[in-house]
Design a protein around this motif. Sequence first.
Motif, PDB file in Angstrom:
ATOM      1  N   THR A   6       0.859  -1.182   0.000  1.00  0.00           N
ATOM      2  CA  THR A   6       0.000   0.000   0.000  1.00  0.00           C
ATOM      3  C   THR A   6       0.895   1.231   0.000  1.00  0.00           C
ATOM      4  O   THR A   6       1.817   1.328   0.808  1.00  0.00           O
ATOM      5  N   TYR A   7       0.612   2.136  -0.927  1.00  0.00           N
ATOM      6  CA  TYR A   7       1.298   3.418  -1.026  1.00  0.00           C
ATOM      7  C   TYR A   7       0.263   4.519  -0.832  1.00  0.00           C
ATOM      8  O   TYR A   7      -0.927   4.312  -1.068  1.00  0.00           O
ATOM      9  N   GLY A   8       0.713   5.686  -0.451  1.00  0.00           N
ATOM     10  CA  GLY A   8      -0.192   6.808  -0.289  1.00  0.00           C
ATOM     11  C   GLY A   8       0.445   8.098  -0.758  1.00  0.00           C
ATOM     12  O   GLY A   8       1.674   8.217  -0.823  1.00  0.00           O
ATOM     13  N   THR A   9      -0.405   9.060  -1.093  1.00  0.00           N
ATOM     14  CA  THR A   9       0.073  10.377  -1.501  1.00  0.00           C
ATOM     15  C   THR A   9      -0.964  11.435  -1.158  1.00  0.00           C
ATOM     16  O   THR A   9      -2.158  11.152  -1.149  1.00  0.00           O
ATOM     17  N   SER A  10      -0.488  12.591  -0.868  1.00  0.00           N
ATOM     18  CA  SER A  10      -1.336  13.771  -0.736  1.00  0.00           C
ATOM     19  C   SER A  10      -0.915  14.799  -1.779  1.00  0.00           C
ATOM     20  O   SER A  10      -1.422  15.906  -1.811  1.00  0.00           O
ATOM     21  N   THR A  11       0.022  14.403  -2.635  1.00  0.00           N
ATOM     22  CA  THR A  11       0.561  15.269  -3.671  1.00  0.00           C
ATOM     23  C   THR A  11      -0.244  15.170  -4.964  1.00  0.00           C
ATOM     24  O   THR A  11      -0.428  16.164  -5.658  1.00  0.00           O
ATOM     25  N   HIS A  12      -0.719  13.970  -5.293  1.00  0.00           N
ATOM     26  CA  HIS A  12      -1.382  13.715  -6.568  1.00  0.00           C
ATOM     27  C   HIS A  12      -2.846  13.343  -6.347  1.00  0.00           C
ATOM     28  O   HIS A  12      -3.181  12.707  -5.343  1.00  0.00           O
ATOM     29  N   THR A  13      -3.691  13.682  -7.324  1.00  0.00           N
ATOM     30  CA  THR A  13      -5.061  13.170  -7.326  1.00  0.00           C
ATOM     31  C   THR A  13      -5.019  11.741  -7.862  1.00  0.00           C
ATOM     32  O   THR A  13      -3.993  11.306  -8.422  1.00  0.00           O
ATOM     33  N   ALA A  14      -6.118  11.020  -7.726  1.00  0.00           N
ATOM     34  CA  ALA A  14      -6.178   9.650  -8.248  1.00  0.00           C
ATOM     35  C   ALA A  14      -5.967   9.643  -9.760  1.00  0.00           C
ATOM     36  O   ALA A  14      -5.242   8.795 -10.287  1.00  0.00           O
ATOM     37  N   ASP A  15      -6.585  10.591 -10.471  1.00  0.00           N
ATOM     38  CA  ASP A  15      -6.417  10.662 -11.928  1.00  0.00           C
ATOM     39  C   ASP A  15      -4.964  10.954 -12.301  1.00  0.00           C
ATOM     40  O   ASP A  15      -4.417  10.329 -13.215  1.00  0.00           O
ATOM     41  N   LEU A  20       0.413   9.093 -14.192  1.00  0.00           N
ATOM     42  CA  LEU A  20       1.841   9.032 -13.883  1.00  0.00           C
ATOM     43  C   LEU A  20       2.344   7.588 -13.834  1.00  0.00           C
ATOM     44  O   LEU A  20       3.344   7.237 -14.463  1.00  0.00           O
ATOM     45  N   VAL A  21       1.649   6.742 -13.089  1.00  0.00           N
ATOM     46  CA  VAL A  21       2.054   5.334 -12.972  1.00  0.00           C
ATOM     47  C   VAL A  21       1.878   4.616 -14.311  1.00  0.00           C
ATOM     48  O   VAL A  21       2.728   3.821 -14.713  1.00  0.00           O
ATOM     49  N   GLY A  22       0.781   4.898 -15.002  1.00  0.00           N
ATOM     50  CA  GLY A  22       0.554   4.280 -16.305  1.00  0.00           C
ATOM     51  C   GLY A  22       1.660   4.612 -17.293  1.00  0.00           C
ATOM     52  O   GLY A  22       2.154   3.733 -18.006  1.00  0.00           O
ATOM     53  N   ASP A  23       2.069   5.881 -17.329  1.00  0.00           N
ATOM     54  CA  ASP A  23       3.164   6.285 -18.222  1.00  0.00           C
ATOM     55  C   ASP A  23       4.468   5.611 -17.828  1.00  0.00           C
ATOM     56  O   ASP A  23       5.211   5.126 -18.679  1.00  0.00           O
ATOM     57  N   ARG A  24       4.744   5.584 -16.539  1.00  0.00           N
ATOM     58  CA  ARG A  24       6.018   5.035 -16.054  1.00  0.00           C
ATOM     59  C   ARG A  24       6.107   3.522 -16.301  1.00  0.00           C
ATOM     60  O   ARG A  24       7.155   3.013 -16.683  1.00  0.00           O
ATOM     61  N   LEU A  25       4.988   2.810 -16.107  1.00  0.00           N
ATOM     62  CA  LEU A  25       4.997   1.351 -16.252  1.00  0.00           C
ATOM     63  C   LEU A  25       4.455   0.875 -17.604  1.00  0.00           C
ATOM     64  O   LEU A  25       4.350  -0.324 -17.831  1.00  0.00           O
ATOM     65  N   SER A  73      -3.703  10.830   6.542  1.00  0.00           N
ATOM     66  CA  SER A  73      -3.105  11.927   5.771  1.00  0.00           C
ATOM     67  C   SER A  73      -2.937  11.578   4.294  1.00  0.00           C
ATOM     68  O   SER A  73      -2.715  12.468   3.476  1.00  0.00           O
ATOM     69  N   ALA A  74      -3.045  10.306   3.945  1.00  0.00           N
ATOM     70  CA  ALA A  74      -2.940   9.898   2.544  1.00  0.00           C
ATOM     71  C   ALA A  74      -4.292  10.115   1.871  1.00  0.00           C
ATOM     72  O   ALA A  74      -5.260   9.444   2.187  1.00  0.00           O
ATOM     73  N   GLN A  75      -4.344  11.073   0.965  1.00  0.00           N
ATOM     74  CA  GLN A  75      -5.594  11.367   0.275  1.00  0.00           C
ATOM     75  C   GLN A  75      -5.881  10.370  -0.842  1.00  0.00           C
ATOM     76  O   GLN A  75      -7.029  10.113  -1.172  1.00  0.00           O
ATOM     77  N   ASP A  94       8.680   3.355  -5.773  1.00  0.00           N
ATOM     78  CA  ASP A  94       9.454   4.086  -4.768  1.00  0.00           C
ATOM     79  C   ASP A  94      10.125   5.327  -5.352  1.00  0.00           C
ATOM     80  O   ASP A  94      10.420   6.273  -4.619  1.00  0.00           O
ATOM     81  N   SER A  95      10.342   5.335  -6.663  1.00  0.00           N
ATOM     82  CA  SER A  95      11.015   6.466  -7.293  1.00  0.00           C
ATOM     83  C   SER A  95      10.063   7.614  -7.636  1.00  0.00           C
ATOM     84  O   SER A  95      10.523   8.690  -8.021  1.00  0.00           O
ATOM     85  N   LEU A  96       8.767   7.417  -7.498  1.00  0.00           N
ATOM     86  CA  LEU A  96       7.804   8.466  -7.840  1.00  0.00           C
ATOM     87  C   LEU A  96       7.729   9.499  -6.718  1.00  0.00           C
ATOM     88  O   LEU A  96       7.484   9.159  -5.562  1.00  0.00           O
ATOM     89  N   GLU A  97       7.947  10.740  -7.078  1.00  0.00           N
ATOM     90  CA  GLU A  97       7.921  11.829  -6.109  1.00  0.00           C
ATOM     91  C   GLU A  97       6.525  11.971  -5.517  1.00  0.00           C
ATOM     92  O   GLU A  97       5.522  11.962  -6.228  1.00  0.00           O
ATOM     93  N   GLY A  98       6.472  12.055  -4.199  1.00  0.00           N
ATOM     94  CA  GLY A  98       5.212  12.255  -3.505  1.00  0.00           C
ATOM     95  C   GLY A  98       4.478  10.970  -3.149  1.00  0.00           C
ATOM     96  O   GLY A  98       3.453  11.004  -2.477  1.00  0.00           O
ATOM     97  N   LEU A  99       4.979   9.817  -3.603  1.00  0.00           N
ATOM     98  CA  LEU A  99       4.356   8.530  -3.289  1.00  0.00           C
ATOM     99  C   LEU A  99       5.137   7.871  -2.163  1.00  0.00           C
ATOM    100  O   LEU A  99       6.347   7.689  -2.262  1.00  0.00           O
ATOM    101  N   ILE A 100       4.434   7.521  -1.084  1.00  0.00           N
ATOM    102  CA  ILE A 100       5.089   6.986   0.115  1.00  0.00           C
ATOM    103  C   ILE A 100       4.616   5.556   0.364  1.00  0.00           C
ATOM    104  O   ILE A 100       3.407   5.285   0.345  1.00  0.00           O
ATOM    105  N   HIS A 101       5.552   4.661   0.609  1.00  0.00           N
ATOM    106  CA  HIS A 101       5.216   3.273   0.932  1.00  0.00           C
ATOM    107  C   HIS A 101       4.653   3.237   2.363  1.00  0.00           C
ATOM    108  O   HIS A 101       5.306   3.668   3.296  1.00  0.00           O
TER     109      HIS A 101
END
Length: 107
Positions: A6-15, A20-25, A73-75, A94-101
């Motif tokens: 499980t990862y979380g972020t408050s930096t990015h919206t779900a969309d 971002l993940v789709g492009d990277r992977l 705090s993870a939106q 783990d390399s994506l900025e704003g994504l926390i494990h």
Amino acid sequence: MSDHHTYGTSTHTADELARLVGDRLRLVFTERDSYYRGIYHLVGSPNRRIEIQTNLIPGDEGEDDLYAPEHPSAQVLLLTTTPIPDPALRACLDSLEGLIHLHHETV
């Protein structure tokens, strides 16, 4: 055996995170709508499942709940499931900025 992260972020919206993940992977997420979970994004294959959703999910009688109340705090959450540990996937996420494990579980 399944490996769950499980990862979380408050930096990015779900969309934004799905793009971002789709492009990277090099994956294409499909948007799903669930009565229980609300709108979420999914990539599923026999070797892995990746889901992106908001932490806030629709609750009964207009009261929303948190999908992961231990991480308020993870939106937005990103959930992965693979049959065995996938170090390449972990390294990419783990390399994506704003994504926390946030959590790991093997069952």
